[in-house]
Motif scaffolding. Structure first.
Motif, mmCIF file in Angstrom:
data_model
loop_
_atom_site.group_PDB
_atom_site.id
_atom_site.type_symbol
_atom_site.label_atom_id
_atom_site.label_comp_id
_atom_site.label_asym_id
_atom_site.label_seq_id
_atom_site.Cartn_x
_atom_site.Cartn_y
_atom_site.Cartn_z
ATOM 1 N N ARG A 84 -19.891 25.745 20.843
ATOM 2 C CA ARG A 84 -18.729 25.927 19.980
ATOM 3 C C ARG A 84 -18.431 24.623 19.244
ATOM 4 N N ILE A 85 -18.249 24.731 17.936
ATOM 5 C CA ILE A 85 -17.802 23.609 17.114
ATOM 6 C C ILE A 85 -16.329 23.819 16.810
ATOM 7 N N THR A 86 -15.524 22.805 17.027
ATOM 8 C CA THR A 86 -14.109 22.849 16.676
ATOM 9 C C THR A 86 -13.796 21.662 15.791
ATOM 10 N N GLY A 87 -12.756 21.808 14.969
ATOM 11 C CA GLY A 87 -12.381 20.683 14.133
ATOM 12 C C GLY A 87 -11.529 21.095 12.967
ATOM 13 N N THR A 88 -11.436 20.172 12.003
ATOM 14 C CA THR A 88 -10.669 20.401 10.787
ATOM 15 C C THR A 88 -11.588 20.361 9.586
ATOM 16 N N ARG A 89 -11.286 21.176 8.602
ATOM 17 C CA ARG A 89 -12.131 21.332 7.415
ATOM 18 C C ARG A 89 -12.158 20.089 6.547
#
Length: 395
Positions: A129-134
């Motif tokens: 899973r990749i999480t973050g902000t655009r």
């Protein structure tokens, strides 16, 4: 012994080392790896393959001037550093790390000066899973590929998704699942043979855009890597040295072949590009440039409806020239357009006082690349070599 003979002999050594390594890869019992590491065999083979990589520096068609040769050996040292970090330091697919393998001082394959590349070693049989902000970067794309740079051969894409196709929250946050089986929500496909994740962040206005802030994790796994094993070191040294020898020879051949259409910009075969790990949404025009001290290259083109485009200049080794300190590329945001919407780019040794100047930074030859990103059409850039006196007369 001439350069061609040296290159042929070293290439033969490299191929033998690659065959031996590939026979062992994934099949080497821990006890054998322990013996190889303890006896110094792993290290000896690593050093031997690095030595054979010098074949690229004397490959037929390679310029022999001091600058090109010095940059060539620096290139091998950069690839060595990149390979060791990728395959020894950050090689555990059960504890993946998004990191910059290609950047300002480690380059290959006509790396895009507008790109902020991120890579992670992954395993297609696992889920991530990749999480973050655009962020606000102009273009953000995620791709998975078979194998990795240290195994040689082709690296076909096993999945690709762009930020424009993702469900992103109003605060810019998102999650993206990577797996071989389809997943609800934002999903990036893999195959069991997937070994690499590539994230491309492409800036239009690097000074003012904010890059995405991303983190990758293994689902249902530990967040920290296991202790290093002899088998991991044995495999890592093998992959790192094969990256140096394989990539340098591959792009030495490309540079030689591109010289057949020097100072022109023919379209590069899209299928060949994708198999080599290129972005499937980009059409490339790879070629070679060569200019005398009183010459300039004029490039003119229509601009299609597209998400982005740019032109860049490389050295002979297909490393982008130093974009930190010199104007070596132009893109859709930085370009000055003509009244009819077309663009004229000028490659010259000295600033001609005209828009879209590309600085050769002391080089007299090298690679060059024009690219369209998700373009509706693919117009053919037109090129011509002129003298500096003729350049001053252009309207």
């Amino acid at each position: 012994m001439n350069g061609r003979t040296i290159a042929t002999a070293a290439l033969g050594q490299f191929k033998k080392a690659r065959v031996a390594y590939l026979k062992l890869r994934g099949q080497t019992p821990d006890s054998v790896a322990e013996q190889r590491v303890a006896a110094g065999t792993s290290w000896d083979e690593f050093c031997d393959t690095l030595k054979s990589a010098g074949a690229a520096i004397v490959f037929p068609g390679t310029p022999t001037d001091p600058l090109t040769q010095a940059e060539g050996y620096r290139y091998l040292s950069r690839l060595t550093r990149a390979g060791l970090e990728a395959f020894v330091e950050y090689a555990d697919p059960q504890a993946p790390v998004l990191r910059r393998m290609i950047h300002e001082t480690a380059k290959m394959g006509s790396d895009n000066p507008d790109n902020h590349y991120l890579n992670a070693t992954i395993d297609g049989t696992l889920d991530y899973r990749i999480t973050g902000t655009r962020g606000t970067v102009d273009y953000l794309g995620f791709g998975t590929q078979e194998g990795n740079y240290g195994e040689g051969g082709q690296m076909p894409t096993t999945g690709y998704v762009e930020a424009a196709d993702l469900d992103i929250g109003p605060d810019g946050r998102f999650e993206l699942v990577l797996s071989a089986t389809e997943h609800e929500g934002n999903w990036l496909s893999m195959s069991p043979a997937t070994g690499l994740l590539i994230v491309r962040q492409t800036f239009a206005d690097r000074a003012n855009e904010v890059p995405a802030d991303l983190h990758i994790e293994l689902l249902d796994g530990s967040a920290s890597p296991a202790p290093l094993t002899p088998a991991q070191l044995d495999a890592g040294l093998g992959k790192a040295s094969l990256l140096v020898a394989g990539a340098s020879m591959l792009f030495a051949k490309w540079a030689r072949d591109f010289q057949k259409h020097t100072n022109e910009l023919p379209m590069f075969d899209p299928e060949r590009s994708t198999k080599a790990g290129g972005d499937p949404n980009i059409i490339y025009y790879h070629s070679y440039w060569r200019l005398g001290p009183d010459e300039a290259l004029v490039i003119e083109s229509e601009i299609p409806d597209c998400d982005g485009w740019n032109f860049q200049l490389d050295n002979h080794w297909m490393e982008s020239l130093d974009y930190r300190y010199h104007q070596v590329h132009v893109n859709k945001h930085t370009a000055a357009y003509r009244p009819d919407g077309t663009v004229r780019i000028i490659v010259a040794h000295r600033d001609p006082g005209q828009p879209n100047w590309i600085d050769t930074t002391g080089h007299d030859c090298g690679g060059m690349t024009f690219r369209w990103i998700r373009a509706s059409t693919h117009p053919q850039p037109r090129t011509r070599v002129v003298t500096t006196a003729e350049l001053a007369q252009l309207d």
